[in-house]
Design a protein around this motif. Sequence first.
Motif, PDB file in Angstrom:
ATOM      1  N   GLY A  93       0.818  -1.206   0.000  1.00 30.26           N
ATOM      2  CA  GLY A  93       0.000   0.000   0.000  1.00 30.26           C
ATOM      3  C   GLY A  93       0.851   1.255   0.000  1.00 30.26           C
ATOM      4  O   GLY A  93       0.565   2.223  -0.730  1.00 30.26           O
ATOM      5  N   PHE A  94       1.904   1.255   0.802  1.00 32.94           N
ATOM      6  CA  PHE A  94       2.823   2.395   0.810  1.00 32.94           C
ATOM      7  C   PHE A  94       3.506   2.548  -0.555  1.00 32.94           C
ATOM      8  O   PHE A  94       3.666   3.665  -1.064  1.00 32.94           O
ATOM      9  CB  PHE A  94       3.868   2.226   1.914  1.00 32.94           C
ATOM     10  N   GLY A 121      -3.497  13.976  -3.341  1.00 33.34           N
ATOM     11  CA  GLY A 121      -3.391  13.468  -1.974  1.00 33.34           C
ATOM     12  C   GLY A 121      -4.458  12.449  -1.645  1.00 33.34           C
ATOM     13  O   GLY A 121      -4.180  11.391  -1.060  1.00 33.34           O
ATOM     14  N   GLU A 122      -5.711  12.738  -2.013  1.00 37.22           N
ATOM     15  CA  GLU A 122      -6.804  11.820  -1.709  1.00 37.22           C
ATOM     16  C   GLU A 122      -6.610  10.468  -2.399  1.00 37.22           C
ATOM     17  O   GLU A 122      -6.877   9.413  -1.811  1.00 37.22           O
ATOM     18  CB  GLU A 122      -8.140  12.433  -2.157  1.00 37.22           C
ATOM     19  N   LEU A 123      -6.130  10.493  -3.635  1.00 42.42           N
ATOM     20  CA  LEU A 123      -5.945   9.244  -4.372  1.00 42.42           C
ATOM     21  C   LEU A 123      -4.807   8.414  -3.797  1.00 42.42           C
ATOM     22  O   LEU A 123      -4.899   7.182  -3.735  1.00 42.42           O
ATOM     23  CB  LEU A 123      -5.696   9.539  -5.848  1.00 42.42           C
ATOM     24  N   ALA A 124      -3.734   9.058  -3.355  1.00 39.48           N
ATOM     25  CA  ALA A 124      -2.637   8.322  -2.729  1.00 39.48           C
ATOM     26  C   ALA A 124      -3.108   7.641  -1.442  1.00 39.48           C
ATOM     27  O   ALA A 124      -2.787   6.476  -1.171  1.00 39.48           O
ATOM     28  CB  ALA A 124      -1.469   9.269  -2.438  1.00 39.48           C
ATOM     29  N   PHE A 125      -3.889   8.356  -0.646  1.00 45.34           N
ATOM     30  CA  PHE A 125      -4.439   7.799   0.590  1.00 45.34           C
ATOM     31  C   PHE A 125      -5.387   6.641   0.282  1.00 45.34           C
ATOM     32  O   PHE A 125      -5.364   5.600   0.954  1.00 45.34           O
ATOM     33  CB  PHE A 125      -5.176   8.910   1.339  1.00 45.34           C
ATOM     34  N   PHE A 126      -6.203   6.810  -0.751  1.00 45.95           N
ATOM     35  CA  PHE A 126      -7.143   5.768  -1.165  1.00 45.95           C
ATOM     36  C   PHE A 126      -6.412   4.495  -1.580  1.00 45.95           C
ATOM     37  O   PHE A 126      -6.797   3.379  -1.198  1.00 45.95           O
ATOM     38  CB  PHE A 126      -7.996   6.302  -2.314  1.00 45.95           C
ATOM     39  N   VAL A 127      -5.351   4.635  -2.346  1.00 44.68           N
ATOM     40  CA  VAL A 127      -4.582   3.464  -2.780  1.00 44.68           C
ATOM     41  C   VAL A 127      -3.925   2.768  -1.596  1.00 44.68           C
ATOM     42  O   VAL A 127      -3.939   1.531  -1.486  1.00 44.68           O
ATOM     43  CB  VAL A 127      -3.532   3.890  -3.827  1.00 44.68           C
TER      44      VAL A 127
END
Length: 495
Positions: A93-94, A121-127
Amino acid sequence: MGQPRGTSATRQALPLVLARMTAAVITVVTPLYLARKLSLEEYGTYKQIFLLCGPILSILSLGMVQSLYYFVPRAQGPRAVLLQTQLFNLAMGFVGAVLLWAALPLAAERFPNPTLLLFRGELAFFVLFSLAGGLLETTLTSQGRTRASALVYVGYEILKSVALVMPFLLGFGMKGAMAALAALTLTRFCVTLSMVLSAEGGRPSWTGLRAQLAYALPFGAAMLISIPQQVAHQYAVALSVPPALFAVYAVGCFQVPLVDLLYSPTSEVLMVRVGQLDKQGLGVQAAGLFREATRKLALVFIPTSAFLVLSAPWVVRVLFGARFDAAVPIFRVSVLGIMLACLPLDGLLRARGQTRAIFFSYLGKAAATVPLLALLVPWRGMLGGILAWLLAEVVGKTLLLRQLPRALAAGGPLPALRDWLPVKELARLCVATGVCAGAVLAATTRLGPVLEMLGGREGALLHVAVAGVLFTGALVPLLQVFGLRPIALLASLRR
């Protein structure tokens, strides 16, 4: 050899099928709502967002989640396998979050769509948390807890739809929707971690992890090839047309949820059942399980595919509106792929540890995809993109089919074709479906002027309803005449 009562893969998969059916009724509304409410440019951006995230989520688990279907039924206690899978997914995930963060500027430039950078930012957190919490339902299904898995699946899909739609209703737009999705995946990760920690069993070990990786990585490598291959046609089109036209292409590629409703849970439970049979020394019964699953899936998928090809103009207009009429030829080619889902080949091969065969089949598909896209997209445009996808899928299924008899034999004599493939039933089903499709096409062509008097969505809905009644009313008795007994066969899904 007879099959004991209660060993039907489709019967055990029934809670998952019903769950996916319930979730589909709710979640299929989401893209339909957004397609009607957003501008073509905004809807194209929405589809591009998930085009970027989807491959990362599918590839970076590297087959570890899917390996639970193999290892958990064979383990004395699942905790060790689950925990090492959870830690692996968290690390991936990271990796996925960093990759998306770094790649998004380039993607925004190449598509070209600078709006994508607003959601970085939101998409990185979602992934990150989608990968970290991605084994929730699989954990339950691999332990035979299909009802609990079904409830969790339905609940999550409902919440995901709410997270996507409510921000638009409340005026927060796509930015709010992406933030809500990221928050939901964090909650899912916390639930998954709690379940894994509470499972019975020992601690993870390097020996166990190496064994799991040895099984998973060939499948993961297959995904590394397969997922880019699956979405390559979308990237080829997205890079050659503006977001508004990509929205039309995305509508044409709309995935009818029926395949996921039946194929995925049947394939997953087939894996678990074959593992249990192997553990009991009854591996020869795997051929009967595969034949039964193929027969039942074909009864649904072949007529459905034919009907959707026949009624594509009206279906597209009912679901998405008249402004997407240009998507009809693309949709017709796309739904032909439903027929290929009659054969749960990958599930059986994974159950027998034949992940390398899957890898080479995906390699063959990828090798076919590149020249097909290079030839067909410049020649036929968006239609060429979906044609290239379908032809590559045929190549992949053919390569898997060649490996199936050896996997079913499991070191013994190769089973006869009639033991694992219902050839005669499939032939009769195809003939009956073709006859009904031709008859319905002739009838609706004559009735067309009358049905179109309503116009707009109402007229299209009436077209679909009339065609559906005529098609079903003709197909069911014709199948009965052909000796297929469709009502009894559908009822057998419960056994």
